[in-house]
Design an enzyme around this catalytic site. Structure first.
Site, short mmCIF file in Angstrom:
data_model
loop_
_atom_site.label_atom_id
_atom_site.label_comp_id
_atom_site.label_asym_id
_atom_site.label_seq_id
_atom_site.Cartn_x
_atom_site.Cartn_y
_atom_site.Cartn_z
N ASN A 1 -11.61 0.54 -5.36
CA ASN A 1 -11.70 1.70 -4.47
C ASN A 1 -12.50 2.76 -5.20
O ASN A 1 -12.05 3.30 -6.22
CB ASN A 1 -10.31 2.26 -4.14
CG ASN A 1 -9.56 1.39 -3.15
OD1 ASN A 1 -10.07 0.37 -2.68
ND2 ASN A 1 -8.34 1.78 -2.82
N GLU B 1 -12.45 0.09 -0.71
CA GLU B 1 -12.44 1.42 -0.08
C GLU B 1 -13.56 2.27 -0.64
O GLU B 1 -13.90 2.18 -1.82
CB GLU B 1 -11.13 2.17 -0.35
CG GLU B 1 -9.98 1.75 0.51
CD GLU B 1 -8.73 2.57 0.25
OE1 GLU B 1 -8.83 3.80 0.05
OE2 GLU B 1 -7.65 1.96 0.21
N HIS C 1 0.86 -1.19 0.00
CA HIS C 1 0.00 0.00 0.00
C HIS C 1 0.90 1.25 0.00
O HIS C 1 1.12 1.87 1.04
CB HIS C 1 -0.92 -0.02 1.22
CG HIS C 1 -2.08 0.92 1.14
ND1 HIS C 1 -3.39 0.53 1.25
CD2 HIS C 1 -2.13 2.27 0.94
CE1 HIS C 1 -4.20 1.57 1.14
NE2 HIS C 1 -3.46 2.65 0.96
N ASN D 1 -2.31 -2.07 -3.85
CA ASN D 1 -3.38 -1.10 -3.68
C ASN D 1 -3.16 0.08 -4.62
O ASN D 1 -2.12 0.73 -4.58
CB ASN D 1 -3.39 -0.56 -2.24
CG ASN D 1 -4.42 0.54 -2.05
OD1 ASN D 1 -5.62 0.28 -2.08
ND2 ASN D 1 -3.97 1.78 -1.89
N GLU D 2 -4.15 0.33 -5.48
CA GLU D 2 -4.19 1.53 -6.32
C GLU D 2 -2.90 1.81 -7.09
O GLU D 2 -2.29 2.88 -6.92
CB GLU D 2 -4.52 2.76 -5.48
CG GLU D 2 -5.84 2.71 -4.78
CD GLU D 2 -6.27 4.08 -4.25
OE1 GLU D 2 -5.41 4.93 -4.05
OE2 GLU D 2 -7.47 4.29 -4.06
C1 NOJ Z 1 -7.15 5.61 -1.29
C2 NOJ Z 1 -5.88 5.17 -0.63
O1 NOJ Z 1 -5.75 3.78 -0.77
C3 NOJ Z 1 -5.81 5.55 0.83
O2 NOJ Z 1 -4.51 5.31 1.28
C4 NOJ Z 1 -6.22 7.00 1.01
O3 NOJ Z 1 -6.06 7.43 2.32
C5 NOJ Z 1 -7.67 7.15 0.56
N1 NOJ Z 1 -7.74 6.82 -0.84
C6 NOJ Z 1 -8.24 8.55 0.74
O4 NOJ Z 1 -7.57 9.43 -0.08
#
Ligand code: NOJ
Length: 509
Positions: free
Chosen positions: A344, A413, A159, A203-204
């Protein structure tokens, strides 16, 4: 005297105007969604959870042999880049206060907890030649305690917090990352996989590749848009597939878990209502870039992306395309390399074609040729990019259903930022509307099985430091014990989890 009277009149006038314009704004800015479809309850097997990430909550940045990640180094060297000049050195101190997080998780009655493992905490040299016994003990304690309390662990393997060690020789732009990640994954499956049954590799990727290697907004602050960010995405996809196949070949028979990847995406609406081509283009450049190779039919990047970037590269005089399509070996290897799609979802935008294209040449903005805009009716959160568009969640779930053969989706998320107030009515509204979107999508045949709210507690929001709060629990940063205090939204979420219905928000106001 006359002047005095005039000033009072003027003040009254300004007050009335601002009062009415504020009223109008809150009147017209809605964060709601209507129920659609047969069921008013979430199915029995549908699971609710909350998410966090190591760097954002753990603190203990240099304890028990942990080596720095790029976020440690970046925040230490560049406090000026963080809104409040803060860092994650201490944050919520979850490394020492897991029992406080657990209390909140139990109170919420969540089915699962999504958290991430800090790579440089467990493997300080990033490879398996050195392992921190204390860090392993910590994650074992977290996993075991969750299971004892009937909460399933869902683990994100990466992450944002790349070990500095790896970053020093190219990070995600060096394809040796594929090998390093595979060994890290092997270590995680071997050490924790007897109990962890849900794994998320990355993640992302989009959100660490483009700011990290494109526009230099995030560490490691490489400025090479349209080139290094694309390499980062490419190597991430290959590292993901490599971990997936390792799991299937070596661990699945005994551990029987699932493994997927989390991709962030907005949904896009056509600004000019002429044709929906622009919506498809925008979706391919966001979700499709990473999802199409894994869940699509070709095992490669979306055709439109390959085509655009190849012809732009030629026009720029490059002898090779800035984005190389995957070869036969990799397409076969990447296609189908996930048991679920982690999504997310936070917000949406209107889109239209930007002509001539904007952005630096080259860059993602330039290649994609899309202009984004907002709707005045969308309510804004504290974060300047976050507007409440719940129908976007319903629509993106439908888009995934139709484009990726109704693959299983975990919403990993979804959340709302504010100043951290305990009476967080806007977060309740956001939660209510977005769970309504999930229920509507379920009623429409979408294969979504998990919903996880971001976040359990207020935490370190990357470049925004602690100035934007996403927690269901307030974190008292100035107290010695860093108490976690339930906000109104925590009670609201709990009532949804208990009743499996979306209650009216009135009792929580
Ligand atoms: C997605 C991210 O994975 C997370 O780390 C972040 O805090 C949230 N978005 C909010 O911006």
């Amino acid at each position: 005297m006359k002047i005095h009277f005039f000033l009072i009149l003027l003040w009254k006038f300004v007050y009335c105007v601002s009062f009415f314009s504020f009223e109008n704004r809150s009147e017209s800015q809605k964060c709601e969604l209507r129920h659609r479809g047969k069921n008013v309850k979430f199915p029995k097997q549908f699971l609710f959870g909350v998410s966090t990430a190591a760097y954002q909550i753990e603190g203990a940045w240099n304890e028990d042999g942990k080596s720095p990640s790029i976020w440690d180094t970046y925040t230490h060297l560049h406090p000026e880049r963080i809104a409040d000049h803060s860092n994650g050195d201490n944050a919520a101190e979850s490394y020492h206060r897991f029992e406080q997080d657990l209390r909140a998780l139990k109170e919420l009655k969540v089915d699962f907890y999504r958290f991430s493992i800090s790579w440089s905490r467990v493997l300080p040299k990033a490879d398996t030649t050195s392992q921190s016994k204390k860090a392993i003990d910590y994650y074992n304690m977290v996993i075991n305690t969750l299971l004892e309390n009937n909460i399933q662990p869902m683990v994100t393997m990466f992450h944002y917090d790349m070990p500095d060690e790896l970053s020093s020789f190219g990070g995600f732009t060096n394809d040796i990352i594929i090998k390093y990640f595979r060994f890290y994954a092997d270590f995680l499956f071997k050490t924790f996989g007897d109990r962890v049954k849900k794994w998320i590799t990355f993640n992302e990727p989009f959100d660490y590749c483009v700011p990290g290697y494109g526009n230099a907004d995030f560490p490691p602050m490489v400025h090479a848009p349209g080139v290094a960010d694309y390499l980062c995405l490419d190597n991430t996809l290959r590292a993901h597939a490599s971990a997936f196949h390792l799991y299937k070949a070596k661990y699945f028979d005994s551990q029987k878990g699932k493994i997927g990847i989390t991709i962030s995406s907005r949904f896009y609406y056509n600004k000019n209502k002429e044709s929906d081509e622009v919506v498809d283009r925008a979706m391919q450049y966001a979700l499709g870039w990473l999802a199409h190779p894994i869940f699509g039919k070709s095992g490669n990047y979306p055709f439109i992306i390959i085509e655009d970037i190849t012809s732009n590269s030629m026009r720029e005089g490059l002898p090779w395309p800035r984005l190389k399509p995957f070869n036969f070996h990799w397409t076969k290897y990447i296609k189908g390399s996930a048991d679920f799609l982690g999504l997310n979802y936070y917000t949406s935008r209107y889109v239209e074609i930007r002509d001539p294209p904007g952005g630096e040449i080259p860059s993602w903005e330039y290649d994609s040729r899309i202009k984004y805009s907002l709707d005045k009716k969308w309510k804004r959160a504290k974060s300047n990019w976050l507007y409440c568009v719940p129908n976007g969640l319903e629509d993106i779930l439908r888009w995934i259903r139709d484009n990726y053969n109704n693959v299983e989706v975990y919403i990993t998320e979804n959340g709302w930022s504010d100043d951290g107030e305990l009476v967080d009515l806007d977060r309740i509204g956001f939660l209510k509307a977005h769970l309504q979107a999930v229920l509507n999508a379920l009623n429409d045949g979408c294969n979504v099985t998990h919903y996880s709210h971001w976040s359990l507690i207020d935490n370190f929001e990357w470049n925004m430091g602690f100035t934007e709060k996403f927690g269901l629990y307030y974190l008292n940063m100035t107290s010695r014990n860093k108490e976690r205090v339930a906000k109104h939204s925590a009670h609201y979420y709990k009532s949804i989890i208990e009743s499996r219905k979306i209650p009216s928000s009135d009792n929580f106001v």
